[in-house]
Design a protein around this motif. Structure first.
Motif, mmCIF file in Angstrom:
data_model
loop_
_atom_site.group_PDB
_atom_site.id
_atom_site.type_symbol
_atom_site.label_atom_id
_atom_site.label_comp_id
_atom_site.label_asym_id
_atom_site.label_seq_id
_atom_site.Cartn_x
_atom_site.Cartn_y
_atom_site.Cartn_z
ATOM 1 N N VAL A 51 -55.232 4.913 61.261
ATOM 2 C CA VAL A 51 -54.468 5.277 60.074
ATOM 3 C C VAL A 51 -53.645 4.096 59.564
ATOM 4 N N PRO A 52 -53.882 3.669 58.320
ATOM 5 C CA PRO A 52 -52.969 2.697 57.696
ATOM 6 C C PRO A 52 -51.764 3.452 57.128
ATOM 7 N N THR A 74 -63.999 -0.314 58.103
ATOM 8 C CA THR A 74 -62.866 0.488 57.609
ATOM 9 C C THR A 74 -61.503 -0.029 58.033
ATOM 10 N N GLY A 75 -61.460 -1.016 58.912
ATOM 11 C CA GLY A 75 -60.190 -1.484 59.452
ATOM 12 C C GLY A 75 -59.427 -2.409 58.515
ATOM 13 N N PRO A 76 -58.355 -3.014 59.008
ATOM 14 C CA PRO A 76 -57.477 -3.836 58.148
ATOM 15 C C PRO A 76 -58.166 -5.020 57.487
ATOM 16 N N GLN A 77 -59.256 -5.531 58.097
ATOM 17 C CA GLN A 77 -59.945 -6.685 57.525
ATOM 18 C C GLN A 77 -61.085 -6.293 56.588
ATOM 19 N N ALA A 78 -61.328 -5.000 56.451
ATOM 20 C CA ALA A 78 -62.410 -4.521 55.585
ATOM 21 C C ALA A 78 -61.972 -4.558 54.123
ATOM 22 N N PRO A 79 -62.917 -4.575 53.178
ATOM 23 C CA PRO A 79 -62.551 -4.536 51.752
ATOM 24 C C PRO A 79 -61.679 -3.342 51.395
ATOM 25 N N VAL A 80 -61.911 -2.201 52.035
ATOM 26 C CA VAL A 80 -61.091 -1.008 51.848
ATOM 27 C C VAL A 80 -60.728 -0.479 53.233
ATOM 28 N N THR A 81 -59.440 -0.399 53.528
ATOM 29 C CA THR A 81 -58.999 0.169 54.790
ATOM 30 C C THR A 81 -58.937 1.681 54.660
ATOM 31 N N CYS A 82 -59.581 2.390 55.572
ATOM 32 C CA CYS A 82 -59.721 3.840 55.459
ATOM 33 C C CYS A 82 -59.007 4.548 56.604
ATOM 34 N N ILE A 83 -58.706 5.816 56.378
ATOM 35 C CA ILE A 83 -58.305 6.712 57.456
ATOM 36 C C ILE A 83 -59.586 7.231 58.102
ATOM 37 N N VAL A 84 -59.716 7.045 59.387
ATOM 38 C CA VAL A 84 -60.883 7.522 60.130
ATOM 39 C C VAL A 84 -60.392 8.374 61.288
#
Length: 473
Positions: free
Chosen positions: A256-257, A348-358
């Motif tokens: 979760v970001p 999906t993590g902090p280094q991804a183009p879009v950070t997602c809730i997984v």
């Protein structure tokens, strides 16, 4: 009346008939432009809000009957909304029935059952049951409408011990497309009873349920929060841990970001965190031993795991309560390994183009077993359910859709299907809904749909088309 939309407004030609409908129902009947229209049509999900031609705010089953009869007579599709947490694609036109005013709850402590109306939330059900030392099979968010949650399967806090919430539905009151209010049980209407439990809202408007309660007063549960730098380590260890725990342990892990806002505790603000959620139906001492390997994974930013009254079970996941615009989807999976965990974090993590809730939910246990009375809930052989979700705005919508698509594609080799309740909005397409069921069960659902709703008026939902309908209107 101008709608400001390309869709014609059928209410222009239905003025007298709408007046008659208003006279039949005790709740409000609202048209576009009416002062209370926007508030009535809007639920928890604020992305893709319903824009029906008219809304009937039902207060009782007879209001629902009148609304369905009106819709069928005038060839209007029907949508239903209680809290709007897991909506189908947004309705543009048609008739929306809102059930939030239908809040009656009755507990039978000797039979260990609850009867409740269509607008009741899990919180209201918990509050009614816990004084008797009983608990419903509710989900993680107490504010969710209990009826739609249970009809869609219901993956709850005690799921590995007691199975899907739909497995514990005893009776259903439903208004079908012919305007009949039916009291449906396994004895009275076995096909319809089978289909409604797992078919969600595609076969009628459910006005009430009778369900089992379980004798639970307390549980050992809460959340462990770790810094996102430990994500790969913690997730892999969690997946190994799930292979060691008894069915009394239901859990999930979320990436979760978190926003940097004062409402969050200082250690969590603005961080990308790993949130492990546990709910154990056993004594606290055993719970401590079971959770000890998780606590040993690293320094916790926060630790709320403890023995707690079931009335406080909503604190385990601590889901947001404020309405929000979001999109999300999911995959039911046979397994997840270290390679897929690495891929999930890369996508999906902090280094991804879009950070997602997984979120990854541990399944198995009673969820994998057939219920005492069969129902339509599918994908019981899945070991995990992985869901992805993001708040959206116009400037990030396309990028977010693409991020979700990449994740779902990466999971395809281990995917068994979808979980119906976690298909939100635009992702509740005919193809995605089909993946929530075993193929033979989906065919049976379409056959039953053809009996009870041949014109497919209940298509503004997680739609299951009748067998004679070749395409979704």
């Amino acid at each position: 009346m101008s709608t400001g939309h390309d869709v014609p407004d059928p209410t222009i030609a239905l003025g007298p008939a709408i007046g008659e409908l208003s006279g039949r129902v005790s709740g409000p009947v609202l048209l576009r432009g009416d002062e209370a229209y926007d508030e009535e049509r809007t639920g928890y999900q604020t992305f893709g809000v319903h824009r029906p031609a008219l809304v009937v705010g039902a207060t009782r089953a007879e209001d629902v009957r009148a609304a369905v009869e009106f819709a069928a007579a005038h060839d209007l599709p029907v949508a239903v909304q209680a809290t709007g947490h897991s909506p189908a694609p947004a309705a543009d036109g048609g008739l929306l029935v809102t059930t939030r005013r239908m809040t009656d709850v009755t507990i039978d402590p000797e039979a260990r059952t609850a009867r409740f109306a269509a607008g009741v939330t899990s919180r209201q059900l918990i509050e009614a049951a816990t004084p008797y030392g009983l608990a419903p099979l509710n989900g993680s968010a107490p504010g969710v409408g209990a009826v739609s949650y249970m009809l869609g399967g219901g993956l709850g806090l005690m799921a590995r011990r007691h199975g899907y919430a739909a497995d514990h539905i005893r009776a259903i009151d439903v208004v079908t497309a012919d305007g009949q209010l039916r009291h449906v049980t396994g004895e009275s209407d076995p096909d319809l009873f089978w289909a409604l439990r797992g078919g969600r809202g595609s076969l009628g408007v459910v006005t009430g349920l009778e369900v089992d309660l379980v004798p639970v007063e307390r549980l050992y549960g809460g959340g462990l929060y770790f810094d996102g730098s430990l994500a790969e380590h913690v997730v892999n260890a969690y997946l190994r841990w799930t292979g060691t725990v008894p069915d009394e342990m239901t859990s999930s892990i979320a990436l979760v970001p978190l926003p940097d806002i004062p409402a969050l505790p200082p250690p969590l603000r603005g961080r990308y965190v790993v949130h492990v959620r546990v709910a154990y139906l056993g004594d606290a001492e055993t719970g401590e031993r079971l959770v000890a390997p998780l606590r040993a994974l690293g320094p916790a930013l926060a630790d709320s795991v403890r023995e707690l009254p079931y009335a406080e079970s909503g604190s385990i996941h601590n889901d947001p309560v404020q309405p929000a615009p979001y999109i999300g989807t999911n995959a039911m999976t046979r397994d997840l390994d270290e390679g897929l965990v690495k891929t999930v974090l890369e996508l999906t993590g902090p280094q991804a183009p879009v950070t997602c809730i997984v979120e990854i939910r541990h399944l198995g246990g009673a969820l994998a077993q057939p219920p005492a009375v069969a129902n339509a809930v599918g994908n019981r052989d899945a070991r995990y359910m992985l869901a992805v979700l993001n708040r959206v705005a116009p400037d990030n919508l396309d990028a977010t859709r693409a991020a979700h698509a990449r994740l779902i594609e990466a999971l395809e080799p281990v995917t068994t299907g979808r979980s119906l309740n976690f298909l939100y909005g635009e992702n509740a397409t005919a193809e995605q809904v089909r993946m929530a069921y075993d193929p033979k069960d989906y065919l049976r659902l379409r056959e039953i749909k053809a009996v009870y709703d041949p014109a497919n008026i209940f298509r503004l939902t997680h739609n299951i088309p009748p067998i004679n309908v070749q395409s979704i209107r």
